[in-house]
Enzyme design. Structure first.
Site, PDB file in Angstrom:
ATOM      1  N   TYR A  50      15.350  -9.422  -6.197  1.00 11.93           N
ATOM      2  CA  TYR A  50      16.808  -9.650  -6.274  1.00 11.93           C
ATOM      3  C   TYR A  50      17.514  -9.320  -4.953  1.00 11.93           C
ATOM      4  CZ  TYR A  50      16.101  -9.285 -11.407  1.00 11.93           C
ATOM      5  OH  TYR A  50      15.676  -9.414 -12.693  1.00 11.93           O
ATOM      6  N   LYS A  80      11.443  -3.688 -10.325  1.00  8.37           N
ATOM      7  CA  LYS A  80      10.291  -4.515 -10.701  1.00  8.37           C
ATOM      8  C   LYS A  80       9.438  -4.869  -9.487  1.00  8.37           C
ATOM      9  CE  LYS A  80      13.408  -6.589 -14.081  1.00  8.37           C
ATOM     10  NZ  LYS A  80      14.664  -6.468 -13.331  1.00  8.37           N
ATOM     11  N   HIS A 113       6.860  -7.772 -12.735  1.00  9.21           N
ATOM     12  CA  HIS A 113       7.915  -8.765 -12.968  1.00  9.21           C
ATOM     13  C   HIS A 113       7.412 -10.021 -13.698  1.00  9.21           C
ATOM     14  CE1 HIS A 113      12.062  -9.925 -11.121  1.00  9.21           C
ATOM     15  NE2 HIS A 113      11.907 -10.453 -12.320  1.00  9.21           N
TER      16      HIS A 113
END
Length: 314
Positions: A50, A80, A113
């Site tokens: 992210y 993650k 993830h």
């Protein structure tokens, strides 16, 4: 107060999380997250891919400085492991990099993830040549080492089907405490929920509103006529009805709104409930997965089809 769940590791986790997957990243993300903590959010969800870990770290530091929270243990941080580090020798260095970005000594929860591996450095849409063989056993062993070293208080997975979880559980020493998956009234995950309940694995729901308003999102939840009627009758928003449904299934929604009003509304789901009749109506909603995962299907990868990626849960 937001209810908490005691995970199988013995750790307590707030039953609603603040998500940080956003593209582009808003310039005021840090102040928005500080505001979220001020409103009562105590679980922040991030991930290496992210690119928001540093923002989360700054927000936690500011919340501590301002006395919004008294100690690090007052906030639950999830991050993650990205697919390019899904290999035994790469897990610990990846987590150390995550901790450095967060400015923290440990994460409360560290998740694999996706159940696949990509070439090192790949952080975008994978090409056919980017897929590598995935050693889940070796990767999980390294996750367990991270846990034993105290860098992750609990470990878990994300986007795993019941079949893949079942395979993983045959050789774990430390079992996964969470499986974070797409879940909403439009993708109810009944079979997976049942399996995880039986195994003591908590389900965390990403995209509980079907990513409404995003480029890849849909109107399956927020413009659903059944939800509209229930929301009107209960004088709640459609989002609140949808999030309450997730909570009543025993899962915890990961919400993502950066408007103060909506952040506040998303927390107001714990002092009322949906009736059995309303739950029955919601169970009639046609089911459709929002994120297909097609980008992870390749003739060169471990999954040659969507059926192989999701198993029977497609």
């Amino acid at each position: 107060m937001i209810p908490e769940i005691v995970l199988s590791s013995g750790q307590r986790m707030s039953l609603i999380g603040m998500g940080t997957a956003c593209n582009p990243i808003p310039p005021n993300l840090i102040s928005t997250l500080v505001q979220a903590i001020e409103l009562g959010y105590r679980h922040i969800d991030t991930a290496s891919v992210y690119n928001t870990e540093e923002f989360v770290g700054h927000a936690v530091a500011q919340a501590l400085d301002q006395g919004i929270i008294k100690s690090r243990s007052d906030i639950f941080v999830t991050s993650k492991l990205w697919c390019s580090n899904a290999d035994h020798d790469l897990v610990l260095p990846a987590l150390k990099e995550t901790l450095q970005k967060l400015g923290l000594d440990y994460v409360d929860l560290y998740l694999v993830h996706w159940p696949l591996r990509l070439k090192e450095g790949n952080r975008s849409l994978p090409k056919e040549e980017d897929f590598l063989p995935f050693d889940m056993r070796g990767t999980w062993k390294a996750m367990e080492e991270c846990c034993k070293l105290g860098f992750a208080k609990s470990i878990g997975v994300s986007n795993f089907s019941a079949k893949k979880l079942s395979q993983l559980l045959t050789y774990v020493t430390i079992p996964p405490v969470v499986n974070q998956v797409e879940m909403s009234v439009a993708w109810q995950q009944r079979k997976l929920m049942q399996f995880c309940n039986e195994k003591g694995i908590h389900v965390s729901a990403w995209s509980p509103l079907a990513a409404y308003g995003t480029q890849w999102g849909s109107t399956l939840v927020m413009e659903n006529p059944i939800l509209k009627d229930i929301a009107m009758a209960k004088r709640k928003t459609i989002a609140q009805v949808s999030l309450r449904w997730v909570y009543q299934q025993g899962a915890s929604p990961i919400v993502k709104s950066f408007s103060k009003e909506r952040m506040k509304e998303n927390l107001q789901i714990f002092d009322w409930e949906l009736t059995q009749e309303e739950l029955d109506q919601i169970s009639q909603i046609p089911q459709k997965k929002n994120f297909s995962g097609e980008i992870f299907v390749s003739p060169n990868g471990p999954y040659k089809s969507l059926e192989e990626l999701w198993d029977e849960e497609f």
